[in-house]
Design a protein around this motif. Sequence first.
Motif, PDB file in Angstrom:
ATOM      1  N   PRO A   1      12.657  16.798  12.446  1.00 43.70           N
ATOM      2  CA  PRO A   1      12.094  17.687  13.456  1.00 43.70           C
ATOM      3  C   PRO A   1      10.949  17.034  14.230  1.00 43.70           C
ATOM      4  O   PRO A   1      10.543  17.526  15.267  1.00 43.70           O
ATOM      5  CB  PRO A   1      11.574  18.858  12.623  1.00 43.70           C
TER       6      PRO A   1
ATOM      7  N   ILE B   1      11.901   7.587   0.401  1.00 42.09           N
ATOM      8  CA  ILE B   1      11.533   8.927  -0.070  1.00 42.09           C
ATOM      9  C   ILE B   1      10.041   8.914  -0.383  1.00 42.09           C
ATOM     10  O   ILE B   1       9.570   8.027  -1.105  1.00 42.09           O
ATOM     11  CB  ILE B   1      12.329   9.300  -1.344  1.00 42.09           C
TER      12      ILE B   1
ATOM     13  N   SER C   1       6.102  14.359   4.452  1.00 43.43           N
ATOM     14  CA  SER C   1       7.021  13.362   3.902  1.00 43.43           C
ATOM     15  C   SER C   1       7.869  12.696   4.982  1.00 43.43           C
ATOM     16  O   SER C   1       7.975  13.202   6.103  1.00 43.43           O
ATOM     17  CB  SER C   1       7.977  14.031   2.906  1.00 43.43           C
ATOM     18  N   VAL C   2       8.486  11.590   4.598  1.00 40.31           N
ATOM     19  CA  VAL C   2       9.505  10.981   5.450  1.00 40.31           C
ATOM     20  C   VAL C   2      10.674  11.972   5.467  1.00 40.31           C
ATOM     21  O   VAL C   2      11.098  12.437   4.399  1.00 40.31           O
ATOM     22  CB  VAL C   2       9.982   9.630   4.855  1.00 40.31           C
TER      23      VAL C   2
ATOM     24  N   ASP D   1      19.053  12.303  11.383  1.00 37.47           N
ATOM     25  CA  ASP D   1      19.624  13.173  12.419  1.00 37.47           C
ATOM     26  C   ASP D   1      19.011  14.568  12.431  1.00 37.47           C
ATOM     27  O   ASP D   1      19.218  15.317  13.380  1.00 37.47           O
ATOM     28  CB  ASP D   1      21.158  13.268  12.257  1.00 37.47           C
ATOM     29  N   LEU D   2      18.274  14.926  11.382  1.00 38.71           N
ATOM     30  CA  LEU D   2      17.704  16.271  11.321  1.00 38.71           C
ATOM     31  C   LEU D   2      16.183  16.265  11.409  1.00 38.71           C
ATOM     32  O   LEU D   2      15.551  17.304  11.189  1.00 38.71           O
ATOM     33  CB  LEU D   2      18.142  16.957  10.013  1.00 38.71           C
TER      34      LEU D   2
ATOM     35  N   GLN E   1      14.089  13.732   5.284  1.00 37.88           N
ATOM     36  CA  GLN E   1      15.192  13.294   4.419  1.00 37.88           C
ATOM     37  C   GLN E   1      16.383  12.765   5.206  1.00 37.88           C
ATOM     38  O   GLN E   1      17.136  11.955   4.708  1.00 37.88           O
ATOM     39  CB  GLN E   1      15.634  14.440   3.528  1.00 37.88           C
ATOM     40  N   ARG E   2      16.544  13.229   6.459  1.00 32.15           N
ATOM     41  CA  ARG E   2      17.657  12.751   7.271  1.00 32.15           C
ATOM     42  C   ARG E   2      17.192  12.408   8.678  1.00 32.15           C
ATOM     43  O   ARG E   2      16.453  13.171   9.301  1.00 32.15           O
ATOM     44  CB  ARG E   2      18.774  13.806   7.338  1.00 32.15           C
TER      45      ARG E   2
ATOM     46  N   GLU F   1       2.601  20.078  -1.733  1.00 32.00           N
ATOM     47  CA  GLU F   1       3.387  20.539  -0.585  1.00 32.00           C
ATOM     48  C   GLU F   1       4.346  21.669  -0.963  1.00 32.00           C
ATOM     49  O   GLU F   1       4.995  21.618  -1.995  1.00 32.00           O
ATOM     50  CB  GLU F   1       4.208  19.361  -0.057  1.00 32.00           C
TER      51      GLU F   1
ATOM     52  N   PRO G   1       7.622  23.249  -1.040  1.00 33.45           N
ATOM     53  CA  PRO G   1       8.924  22.637  -0.834  1.00 33.45           C
ATOM     54  C   PRO G   1       9.750  23.310   0.237  1.00 33.45           C
ATOM     55  O   PRO G   1      10.742  22.766   0.672  1.00 33.45           O
ATOM     56  CB  PRO G   1       9.584  22.733  -2.206  1.00 33.45           C
ATOM     57  N   VAL G   2       9.420  24.509   0.632  1.00 30.34           N
ATOM     58  CA  VAL G   2      10.270  25.181   1.621  1.00 30.34           C
ATOM     59  C   VAL G   2       9.661  25.075   3.011  1.00 30.34           C
ATOM     60  O   VAL G   2       8.502  25.168   3.189  1.00 30.34           O
ATOM     61  CB  VAL G   2      10.480  26.648   1.240  1.00 30.34           C
TER      62      VAL G   2
ATOM     63  N   LEU H   1       4.404  11.364  -4.672  1.00 31.45           N
ATOM     64  CA  LEU H   1       5.010  12.431  -3.878  1.00 31.45           C
ATOM     65  C   LEU H   1       4.023  13.589  -3.757  1.00 31.45           C
ATOM     66  O   LEU H   1       3.269  13.868  -4.677  1.00 31.45           O
ATOM     67  CB  LEU H   1       6.302  12.930  -4.536  1.00 31.45           C
ATOM     68  N   PRO H   2       3.990  14.237  -2.633  1.00 32.27           N
ATOM     69  CA  PRO H   2       2.989  15.285  -2.425  1.00 32.27           C
ATOM     70  C   PRO H   2       3.270  16.516  -3.284  1.00 32.27           C
ATOM     71  O   PRO H   2       4.124  17.331  -2.961  1.00 32.27           O
ATOM     72  CB  PRO H   2       3.130  15.611  -0.935  1.00 32.27           C
ATOM     73  N   ASP H   3       2.507  16.634  -4.355  1.00 31.35           N
ATOM     74  CA  ASP H   3       2.735  17.742  -5.282  1.00 31.35           C
ATOM     75  C   ASP H   3       2.372  19.091  -4.682  1.00 31.35           C
ATOM     76  O   ASP H   3       2.982  20.099  -4.962  1.00 31.35           O
ATOM     77  CB  ASP H   3       1.900  17.535  -6.550  1.00 31.35           C
TER      78      ASP H   3
ATOM     79  N   HIS I   1       8.797  15.086   8.114  1.00 31.90           N
ATOM     80  CA  HIS I   1       8.892  16.532   7.922  1.00 31.90           C
ATOM     81  C   HIS I   1       7.757  16.903   6.987  1.00 31.90           C
ATOM     82  O   HIS I   1       7.682  16.380   5.869  1.00 31.90           O
ATOM     83  CB  HIS I   1      10.233  16.919   7.313  1.00 31.90           C
TER      84      HIS I   1
END
Lengths: 117, 462
Positions: free
Chosen positions: A20, A86, A11-12, A17-18, A14-15, A114, A116-117, A110-112, A8
């Motif tokens: 995209p 993560i 990043s990897v 099943d979700l 987070q889930r 990015e 977050p939304v 972690l991608p700073d 997403h």
Amino acid sequence: MKILITIHANSVAQRFDLAPEVLIAHHDGYQVVDEPRTIIMSRPSAEELCNLIIKENITTVICGGIEERHYKFLVWKQINVLDSVIGDYLTALHLAGRGKLSAGAILPSLPDKEDPV
Amino acid sequence: MNDSLLSGEGYNIADILDGFPHGVAILDNDLRLVTMNRFLEGLTGYSSVDTRGIYGDSIIRSNLGNRGQIFQQVLTTGEPVVLEGDIINRGRRRIIIQFTISPLRDHLDRIIGLIVVLEDISSLPSVISTQGFPDDSTEILGHSLKMQEVFELMPLMARTDASILITGETGTGKDKIAEAIHKTSKRGRHPFIKINCGALPESLLESELFGHIKGAFTGAVKDKPGMFKLAQDGTIFLTEIGDMPLPLQVKLLSVLDDREFFPVGGDKKVKVDVRIIAATHRSLREEVEQGNFREDLFYRLNVLHMHLPPLRERDGDIRFLLDHFLREFTKRLDKKINGFTARSIDLLTSYNYPGNIRELRNIVEYCANLCQDDKIRTEHLPKYLFDPSTPPVPAQDQTSRIPPSSASSQQTGSPEKDWLAIEKDMIVQALMKVHGNRSKAAKELGWGRTTLWRKLSLHNLS
């Protein structure tokens, strides 16, 4: 090694099943060979993802949270599942290719930038 | 909330958060995790120290929208929201949650972050009745008498707080039973933490269970709470307890007795209130006799004992489960398979299933994938089902092993025909051995009496 990462943005996902989108890449232990492919899921679904993983003969899956039943299914299919990862998916890909990524890893960069939304 | 509470003047914020009976996370304006309470550590499986500064939703892993769209909405509008959803934790469990997301303001009324409260509502009767267990992996199915006994025992075990020992062969559903007991117990809204005692080396297992103090050993760069602490007020499920190293058994015994322990390298005792459910596929009595398991710990764990029967002893359940899993896989694979042929069902119901339900499920999945017809036929079944000597029966229950037949080395013709001949031979041999006593023959073959009766009719032996 044929690797699939649920992603997403940068990043990897987070889930499992979700997720995209997924990235599929070949890694020879030193570097990524050929151009990685990204597939956009028509609708996020753990079942469809499992089918895709089998169809594509994936050997290693890198993902975030995954339910036990999907995890067990993939392990039963002799797929190496590195879950609860993560961080940045490219870092995860390179580490996994060199055999240096483990399940539960929290990657340092972690991608700073990015959004977050 | 007054200013001193917000800034923590005179208060220890961590203690206040730990006092909440639900999971609580505090996120900053970038939606990164500032801290979470012990309850949430238990729910997610992450520790607050390891995850500080990481996006909150990467840790909480909710279905409320990727990268915390709802969180962002609350930050923007300043309006709290209450939503139902779920999370998937590090233990790969999906937990149904009621989220309450509220803005956190400073003394100038500026929003400086979010407070997210996660209430585990998966054990609420209303949730169970409306959502059931949508995750079919949590379903425990069975109509047999032996499973009815298990189902009758479960609520009784949920009502007490005593330790439970669950035994049974691999694939019989020990994990699911443990989780179901936890969910229906008074601890059901608190964490359920599972740890496999056979999967980790001794030193690592000790640190996982009891936590460690920074500097306790090379690589211990920060304090780690340990599973017992994370499971506070909930249940810790120790699977493969028979594989736990002896020195750790001593420590576990002292936790059971005193409800407190020293973390690795620590000099301060940690008090815990945790229920212990242990499980093993081994015979712990035999392990005690062989000196591999402490007798005192065995009795301490064995306060309540539940034995899960192997599938071959669950009369009628094989057929029921075959149909259930076929429905599941037909739907998943979008196929139109509406059952099994008589021959294939006969083979499947007479198979021994050493891997129990897990194996049965895998067999059905194999068949469903292979089958292009409207019925599962014998040619869709895994080939090893036709060779009775291939799958080993677990050592725990050798008595019910199907005796290897000499006929298997003389197979000719179709495998199905050979199998029927072998089966008939096995039945005759078993009946001769027990002088025609059908109950004893059924036991010898690892079948129920009704299965034997059906087989006798099939082979014209009745």
